[in-house]
Structure formats: structure tokens, C-alpha cells
Design a protein around this motif. Structure first.
Motif, mmCIF file in Angstrom:
data_model
loop_
_atom_site.group_PDB
_atom_site.id
_atom_site.type_symbol
_atom_site.label_atom_id
_atom_site.label_comp_id
_atom_site.label_asym_id
_atom_site.label_seq_id
_atom_site.Cartn_x
_atom_site.Cartn_y
_atom_site.Cartn_z
ATOM 1 N N CYS A 282 0.848 -1.193 0.000
ATOM 2 C CA CYS A 282 0.000 0.000 0.000
ATOM 3 C C CYS A 282 0.881 1.239 0.000
ATOM 4 N N ASP A 284 1.287 5.471 -1.348
ATOM 5 C CA ASP A 284 0.675 6.700 -1.832
ATOM 6 C C ASP A 284 1.770 7.657 -2.276
ATOM 7 N N PRO A 296 -5.714 5.140 -6.893
ATOM 8 C CA PRO A 296 -5.826 4.624 -5.524
ATOM 9 C C PRO A 296 -4.806 3.532 -5.231
ATOM 10 N N GLU A 298 -3.133 0.174 -4.163
ATOM 11 C CA GLU A 298 -3.620 -1.193 -4.392
ATOM 12 C C GLU A 298 -2.441 -2.135 -4.218
ATOM 13 N N MET A 309 -11.213 -3.665 -2.060
ATOM 14 C CA MET A 309 -10.462 -2.654 -1.312
ATOM 15 C C MET A 309 -9.286 -3.358 -0.665
ATOM 16 N N GLY A 312 -7.714 -0.128 1.886
ATOM 17 C CA GLY A 312 -8.616 0.739 2.625
ATOM 18 C C GLY A 312 -9.422 1.692 1.773
ATOM 19 N N THR A 313 -9.127 1.737 0.472
ATOM 20 C CA THR A 313 -9.893 2.554 -0.465
ATOM 21 C C THR A 313 -10.251 1.680 -1.660
ATOM 22 N N ASP A 315 -10.214 -0.139 -4.958
ATOM 23 C CA ASP A 315 -9.186 -0.364 -5.976
ATOM 24 C C ASP A 315 -9.677 0.153 -7.324
ATOM 25 N N ASP A 316 -8.736 0.599 -8.139
ATOM 26 C CA ASP A 316 -9.091 1.192 -9.422
ATOM 27 C C ASP A 316 -9.262 0.096 -10.466
#
Length: 483
Positions: A282, A284, A296, A298, A309, A312-313, A315-316
Motif C-alpha cells: 500500500c 501513496d 488509488p 492497491e 479494497m 482501505g480505499t 481499488d481502481d
């Protein structure tokens, strides 16, 4: 960091003439460009070995991959064997990214720097693209010209987010692919993707000026490519595709990769984009994962179309650089577009040609009297490097008024005049004179809009506004002697 296997895809090929086992036939252009020779200098390393699978068609559509038998390609693509052997994509992302060239730093393999200069406004980057169809002696893999043209159409729909198409919801990268040629070669070994260096040396057009697409079995992968930032000999540059997944929408026996988006994905790598799940954790920001912030985080590849997810967000799953089914993929993000343009400008600066126009009107004076004809000189100049197949539309001040086009009678539809023309490059000019006749009772403003679009995705517009005042009212003056 979790390792990821390369991207490889296979494509069918059409038979021509056989001479010494290899025959190359040029469909376009009439006189072939010079072929590039391999650059095997000591400063560039050979690409790492890629796992190879032998692919064969048996009877009744059955497919054999490494002696595993599948009823058809669609069954192979959805099998556990396909996933466990990492055949979804054969592009090899180097793990020791810091050891690779890190300049230009805006889009290296260690970071992305989002810059204003990589947001193209009205220009389009046009990439000449040549397809090399390599087929077996029994004709397998010899896909039609129509499938190649359909594949190019899909690339442009998805990379330019063309309205009304399946790619309309994504970001417009302002990158256009122009079919420059097709070659066809019969060679059983090369069809099996054996001796990549040999067939790329023999067939490749100048890799610094053309995107070379090689269509064969791609070693059982759907496809694979090389990142522009990788230090591999230039002769390797290009995309290799499995013949079965090359073409347009609704390809037969290719589900779930039947929408032409395998090549969209692989060309993304060719333009410096990484997987949305790159790094297997994960991450960012701009210095980890796929090196972009608007995709996002992934931590694993995503097959199928079911939302998930993993960090936590959401997935694209709709991103072209994921592993989802073709019908789920429909977008690049804005930052992916920025990084792709950065990679073109900094690593492939001789690959593309610029498409651009200058749109202008010479309008009447800013203020005119009612009843006075309005004369406009409309001009579109090609300021780019490629000829434009242009659609020119003039939106008239009001659909209720009457108009004449000097020198030519043109149909007016919903207050618009339309032309279709080819504007040559460099410097070609299209020009027309338009005369608008306003009734004596018309006052206010008259807005005239000239818009240009082209098949290459180049757009431009110019608007002029004229104020229309009351007509002059004449009074009768009598000599004093007659008063």
C-alpha cells in the motif's frame, strides 16, 4: 517488493510469399523507411530472460500452451494456469529501480513530478505506428488488415477519451496513433516468439521514429513491452502482442480480453506507466507504487470486475493499467496522462509529430448598424507537423437570420455551416469568406464561432462578437426659405 511477471500477448498473422522462410511485405508506406540496427553497446544491458511458453492451435479450436490443453483461448485466459504462470502481462518492471537512469526526474523509475508543461492543451502527439504480423506456415496468426485498423481505432478511442465511444469516461492523454505500415512474415520460430532479437533486427522500423508492434504468440502472454526508462538496446523497443487479442471491440474467442485493451495496457508501459498495483504493497504519492497520487493505492493485481479494497480505499478496477477484464477498463487518470506525455517528451522525443491548428476570424468592426452585411474571413492554419483530416464548423449568430457564403452556396443546418477538408502540413491554410445579412430590425450582439476538430484529435476555436445598433434614421431638412 513483490515481483511481477512480464506482459505478453499473442496476435494472428496473414500469409504472403515465402523466401528462405521469411518474407516481409510492406502495406504502407509505398517506400519503406530505413530499418534500425541493434544498439548493443556496453552501456545498455540485454533485457532479462522472460519465461517462454509454446502456443499451438490443435483441432476444433483447441489451444495447447506448454502441453496444457484448453478448449479455446477464452478458456486459457480464464484458467488458473494462466494466472499462476503470470501470463496476463509480460512487461518486466525492474525491481532495483534506483539503479536505473533517474533523469529526467519528472518521470523516472523512482518518482513522478507532475508539471504544467506535460498538460497538453490544444496540441496532439501523433505517433506513427507499424504492425509486424508474424504467422506460422499453416497460416495461424495471419490476422486481417481490418483487425489492425480496428485496433488502432480502439487505441485512439481509449487514449483520447473520444466522446460516444467505450473510452469516453477516461482522461484524454492527447496522444494519437497513426497507422504507418503493415508487414507480414511467415516464420514458425518467430511466430512462437523465439529469438526476439533476431526478428526485431530483421523487421523493426527505426525505433526512434516508429512504435513497432510485433504480433505473434508472445510466448503465451497477452502481450509485453519495454519501458522508455529501461536501459535496454533500442532494437528491443516496441510492443509484442498475442495475435488472438489484437483487434477492435467484441473479438471472437478472446473473452475476457476481447475489447482491444490488451494493447492499450501494453502501450501504457511503452509510455512509461506502471501497474496500478506496482510494488505489491500500500503506497501513496509520487515516489512509491505506480509513482502517481491520483490512482488509488492497491497491493495486488485485480482480475475480473468485482470491486475490492486492498488498501482501505476502492481499488481502481477501471484503470487500463490494472489486470481487470477489458469490459471493466475504461480510463487513464489525469496524472497518468501527464506522466505519459513526460515520457514522450523526455525519453522518446523523436517518436512523435505535433498536431496543432491556429483558428482565426477577421470580423466586421466591433459595432455596426442594423441592416448592414457582416463580412467574416474564416481561416484555419495547420501549425503542426501532420496533415489534418479536419471538420470545420461555423456557428452563425442566429438560426433565424439569413446568410450567404461568398462564392459558394452552402446548406445551413441549425444555424451552422460545415466543411470537411484535409489541411496539409506544414503550414497548410483553409480560408472562406462569410457574409451575414441582418434584418433592419435586428439589434444587440451577433456572435460567430468557428470550431475545428480532426480525426487526429486536434481541436481549436475562435469566437467574435459584434454589436449591432439601430439603423440610421433619416430626417428631411428643408431650406429656410421654404419653412
Amino acid at each position: 517488493m513483490k515481483p511481477h511477471l512480464p506482459h505478453r500477448f499473442v496476435t494472428s498473422v496473414v500469409a504472403l510469399v515465402v523466401m528462405l522462410g521469411v518474407t516481409v511485405a510492406l502495406a504502407l508506406p509505398a517506400s519503406p523507411p530505413s530499418y534500425a540496427q541493434a544498439d548493443l553497446s556496453a552501456t545498455r544491458s540485454l533485457p532479462p530472460p522472460r519465461s517462454h511458453s509454446y502456443v499451438a492451435l490443435i483441432s476444433d479450436g483447441e489451444v495447447s500452451v506448454d502441453h496444457q490443453i484448453f478448449p479455446d483461448f477464452a478458456s486459457y485466459f480464464t484458467s488458473p494456469f494462466f494466472r499462476l504462470t503470470g501470463k496476463r502481462c509480460g512487461t518486466q518492471i525492474p525491481h532495483d529501480l534506483a539503479s536505473l537512469q533517474a533523469d529526467p526526474s519528472d518521470c523516472s523509475l523512482t518518482r513522478t513530478g507532475i508539471q504544467q508543461e506535460y498538460w497538453p492543451n490544444e496540441i496532439v502527439y501523433v505517433i506513427p505506428t507499424v504492425f509486424h504480423i508474424i504467422y506460422a506456415s499453416d497460416g495461424t496468426g495471419n490476422i486481417s488488415d481490418q483487425r489492425i485498423q480496428d485496433q488502432v481505432r480502439v487505441l485512439n478511442e481509449d487514449y483520447q477519451a473520444l466522446p460516444g465511444t467505450a473510452g469516453a469516461q477516461g482522461a484524454n492523454t492527447r496522444i494519437h496513433f497513426q497507422l504507418a505500415g503493415i508487414t507480414r512474415t511467415m516464420n514458425d520460430a518467430w511466430f512462437q516468439d523465439e529469438d526476439e532479437l533476431a526478428y526485431k533486427q530483421a523487421l523493426g522500423w527505426d525505433q526512434s521514429r516508429y512504435l513497432n508492434v510485433y504480433v505473434n504468440t508472445a510466448s503465451g502472454y497477452l502481450g509485453y513491452s519495454y519501458l522508455p526508462q529501461q536501459q535496454v538496446p533500442k532494437v528491443y523497443d516496441g510492443v509484442v502482442m498475442l495475435y488472438q487479442v489484437v483487434g477492435g471491440r467484441a473479438l471472437p474467442d478472446a473473452a475476457p480480453y476481447d475489447q482491444g485493451r490488451t494493447m492499450v495496457h501494453e502501450v501504457g508501459h511503452y509510455l512509461g506507466l506502471l501497474h496500478t498495483f506496482e510494488g505489491g504493497d500500500c503506497f501513496d504519492g509520487y515516489e512509491a507504487g505506480d509513482l502517481l497520487a491520483d490512482t488509488p493505492s492497491e497491493n495486488e493485481e485485480h482480475y475480473g470486475c468485482t470491486p475490492s479494497m486492498t488498501c482501505g480505499t476502492p481499488d481502481d478496477i477501471h484503470n487500463f493499467m490494472n489486470y481487470t477484464d477489458d469490459t471493466c477498463m475504461w480510463r487513464f487518470t489525469l496524472e497518468q496522462a501527464n506522466r505519459a506525455v513526460c515520457s514522450l517528451v523526455n525519453y522518446r522525443s523523436t517518436l512523435y509529430n505535433i498536431g496543432a491548428v491556429a483558428v482565426n476570424q477577421t470580423p466586421p468592426p466591433d459595432r455596426v448598424q442594423a441592416g448592414q452585411p457582416l463580412t467574416y474571413t474564416l481561416t484555419v492554419q495547420n501549425t503542426g507537423q501532420v496533415a489534418l483530416e479536419a471538420q470545420i464548423t461555423n456557428i452563425l449568430p442566429s438560426a433565424t437570420l439569413t446568410y450567404t457564403l461568398a462564392g459558394e452556396s452552402r446548406p445551413i443546418v441549425d444555424g451552422k455551416l460545415a466543411w470537411t477538408t484535409t489541411i496539409t502540413a506544414p503550414g497548410g491554410i483553409w480560408s472562406e469568406t462569410l457574409v451575414v445579412t441582418l434584418p433592419l430590425t435586428y439589434t444587440g450582439t451577433a456572435t460567430n464561432v468557428l470550431e475545428v476538430t480532426s480525426l487526429q484529435g486536434v481541436t481549436g476555436a475562435f469566437t467574435s462578437v459584434v454589436t449591432v445598433g439601430d439603423a440610421v434614421r433619416y430626417q428631411t431638412f428643408l431650406p429656410l426659405v421654404m419653412r
